[in-house]
Design an enzyme around this catalytic site. Structure first.
Site, PDB file in Angstrom:
ATOM      1  N   ILE A  71       0.940  -1.145   0.072  1.00 51.34           N
ATOM      2  CA  ILE A  71      -0.005  -0.046   0.029  1.00 51.34           C
ATOM      3  C   ILE A  71       0.905   1.293  -0.003  1.00 51.34           C
ATOM      4  O   ILE A  71       0.541   2.260  -0.677  1.00 51.34           O
ATOM      5  CB  ILE A  71      -0.886   0.081   1.337  1.00 51.34           C
ATOM      6  CG1 ILE A  71      -1.759  -1.335   1.405  1.00 51.34           C
ATOM      7  CG2 ILE A  71      -1.701   1.252   1.267  1.00 51.34           C
ATOM      8  CD1 ILE A  71      -2.812  -1.359   0.355  1.00 51.34           C
ATOM      9  N   CYS A 130       8.078  -1.618   7.920  1.00 50.81           N
ATOM     10  CA  CYS A 130       7.080  -1.618   6.684  1.00 50.81           C
ATOM     11  C   CYS A 130       7.748  -2.172   5.614  1.00 50.81           C
ATOM     12  O   CYS A 130       8.628  -1.299   5.089  1.00 50.81           O
ATOM     13  CB  CYS A 130       6.415  -0.400   6.355  1.00 50.81           C
ATOM     14  SG  CYS A 130       5.211  -0.669   4.851  1.00 50.81           S
ATOM     15  N   GLY A 217      -1.812 -12.862   6.856  1.00 53.47           N
ATOM     16  CA  GLY A 217      -2.567 -13.951   6.834  1.00 53.47           C
ATOM     17  C   GLY A 217      -2.313 -15.067   7.314  1.00 53.47           C
ATOM     18  O   GLY A 217      -0.874 -15.195   7.685  1.00 53.47           O
TER      19      GLY A 217
HETATM   20  C1  LIG Z   1      -3.374  -3.868   3.989  1.00 54.67           C
HETATM   21  C2  LIG Z   1      -2.372  -3.945   4.982  1.00 54.67           C
HETATM   22  C3  LIG Z   1      -1.990  -2.821   5.277  1.00 54.67           C
HETATM   23  C4  LIG Z   1      -1.248  -2.624   6.505  1.00 54.67           C
HETATM   24  N1  LIG Z   1      -0.627  -1.374   7.037  1.00 54.67           N
HETATM   25  C5  LIG Z   1       0.028  -1.355   7.970  1.00 54.67           C
HETATM   26  C6  LIG Z   1       0.529  -0.021   8.387  1.00 54.67           C
HETATM   27  O1  LIG Z   1       0.129   1.162   8.051  1.00 54.67           O
HETATM   28  N2  LIG Z   1       1.319  -0.018   9.662  1.00 54.67           N
HETATM   29  C7  LIG Z   1       1.918  -1.244  10.143  1.00 54.67           C
HETATM   30  O2  LIG Z   1       2.512  -1.202  11.318  1.00 54.67           O
HETATM   31  N3  LIG Z   1       1.559  -2.334   9.705  1.00 54.67           N
HETATM   32  C8  LIG Z   1       0.378  -2.532   8.789  1.00 54.67           C
HETATM   33  N4  LIG Z   1       0.089  -3.594   8.290  1.00 54.67           N
HETATM   34  C9  LIG Z   1       0.639  -4.852   8.985  1.00 54.67           C
HETATM   35  C10 LIG Z   1      -0.463  -5.612   9.827  1.00 54.67           C
HETATM   36  O3  LIG Z   1      -0.739  -4.608  10.751  1.00 54.67           O
HETATM   37  C11 LIG Z   1      -0.123  -6.802  10.725  1.00 54.67           C
HETATM   38  O4  LIG Z   1       1.087  -6.738  11.200  1.00 54.67           O
HETATM   39  C12 LIG Z   1       0.527  -8.046   9.617  1.00 54.67           C
HETATM   40  O5  LIG Z   1      -0.542  -7.787   8.276  1.00 54.67           O
HETATM   41  C13 LIG Z   1       0.245  -9.379  10.167  1.00 54.67           C
HETATM   42  O6  LIG Z   1      -1.031  -9.571  10.687  1.00 54.67           O
HETATM   43  P1  LIG Z   1      -2.228 -10.337   9.686  1.00 54.67           P
HETATM   44  O7  LIG Z   1      -1.591 -11.571   9.360  1.00 54.67           O
HETATM   45  O8  LIG Z   1      -3.214 -10.731  10.765  1.00 54.67           O
HETATM   46  O9  LIG Z   1      -2.674  -9.508   8.887  1.00 54.67           O
HETATM   47  C14 LIG Z   1      -0.796  -3.847   7.077  1.00 54.67           C
HETATM   48  C15 LIG Z   1      -1.331  -5.087   6.656  1.00 54.67           C
HETATM   49  C16 LIG Z   1      -2.191  -4.988   5.710  1.00 54.67           C
HETATM   50  C17 LIG Z   1      -2.543  -6.573   5.154  1.00 54.67           C
END
Ligand SMILES: Cc1cc2nc3c(=O)[nH]c(=O)nc-3n(C[C@H](O)[C@H](O)[C@H](O)COP(=O)(O)O)c2cc1C
Length: 303
Positions: A71, A130, A217
């Site tokens: 993103i 990030c 995910g």
């Molecule tokens: C679409 C998207 C946008 C994200 N934006 C951020 C963000 O702005 N800042 C951040 O620290 N992590 C961001 N993340 C990471 C998530 O907060 C999380 O650490 C990561 O997706 C792992 O968790 P999950 O597998 O449950 O999604 C983003 C993840 C996704 C999928």
């Protein structure tokens, strides 16, 4: 009934289940579907000092058991966020944790100081990890020296609870966890998405305009559980575990590994009620196992 409330570096949460940054917008996007006051905390999309547009599209792609995103941290900047989104968020009885980032060490310290005086902000999660930014935020999470300077610099400029968010792609997660604690962090969260890429074989082009992105995910859940286990063994501050939580069982794994709280990310795109349902599942699990509070379960892994 078991007590599922937790305290993360002074932030009191009704449940140990928060929503992960970037997967829940700034709150209003989900407010018609989810009782925001029932969440442990809302962690908003990453904010930096000035407004930012983010990357070119396509910015997301579905993969087996996960999603890729690049993103690029678009956001309205500090002033835009405080004016546009804080009045809405202040209406709810839920801690608001602002995810912040910068391109330079100065920007990290500046954003920390700016939020220090904003009413209704419970704490700052520091995105140093990030995978989709080529400066600051994308690099400081894998360079221990830069990481130390970023967190120490922020600590000098804010009294808010600081929660550095660790990158998964490091050779020794314990050293980052310890450094965060040494620099005065109040908690740590992990993991951010894992650097990855996918290719369209017909066009022979990457599926993301940014070429590479971050994998999130279910695909990353076991990686995250291992890193949470290692990081929590190295520090005394609370650990927030995330990565691939789809069910309450996934969250309980993190808690047994050593997490005090957890965050639900990608699952919000499938079922916006996941964080609420996961909290209910944790409570029932504690009840069934005769545990009075969630802290009795934290870090109880037997090896
Ligand atoms: C679409 C998207 C946008 C994200 N934006 C951020 C963000 O702005 N800042 C951040 O620290 N992590 C961001 N993340 C990471 C998530 O907060 C999380 O650490 C990561 O997706 C792992 O968790 P999950 O597998 O449950 O999604 C983003 C993840 C996704 C999928």
């Amino acid at each position: 009934m078991s007590d599922v409330s937790v305290n993360i570096g002074g932030i009191r949460m009704k449940t140990p289940v928060m929503v992960a940054s970037g997967t829940f917008g700034y709150g209003p996007e989900y407010a018609d579907l989810v009782d925001l006051s029932g969440l442990g905390a809302i962690v908003v999309k990453g904010i930096c000092v000035e407004p930012t547009l983010g990357n070119m599209t396509p910015r997301t792609a579905e993969t087996r058991s996960g999603m890729l995103n690049a993103i690029g941290l678009p956001n309205p900047g500090f002033e835009g966020f405080v004016e546009k989104h804080m009045p809405f968020l202040r209406q709810y009885d839920v801690p608001v944790i602002v995810n912040v980032w910068g391109r330079t060490l100065e920007e990290y310290a500046d954003i920390a100081e700016k939020f220090d005086s904003v009413d209704g902000v419970a704490g700052l999660e520091v995105n140093v990890s990030c995978p989709n930014i080529k400066e600051g935020s994308g690099l400081f999470g894998t360079d221990l020296n830069m990481f130390r300077q970023a967190i120490a610099g922020m600590r000098e400029r804010t009294r808010l609870p600081l929660i550095p968010k660790l990158a998964p792609n490091v050779s020794d997660i314990k050293s980052f966890a310890r450094t965060a604690e040494d620099c005065g962090a109040d908690a740590i969260s992990l993991i951010n998405s894992y650097p990855a890429m996918a290719i369209d074989i017909n066009t022979r082009r990457p599926k993301l305009a940014n070429v590479t992105g971050g994998l999130s995910g279910p695909a990353i859940h076991p990686i995250a559980v291992k890193l949470v286990w290692e990081a929590s063994s190295a520090v005394n501050i609370p650990v927030i575990g995330m990565g691939g939580i789809m069910t309450w069982e996934d969250a309980v794994e993190f808690i047994i590994a050593g997490a005090t709280a957890v965050a639900v990310g990608t699952a919000n795109f499938v079922n916006p009620l996941t964080a609420i349902e996961v909290a209910g599942g944790i409570r029932e699990f504690l009840d069934r196992n005769g545990m009075a509070s969630v802290s009795e379960l934290t870090g109880t892994l037997e090896t």
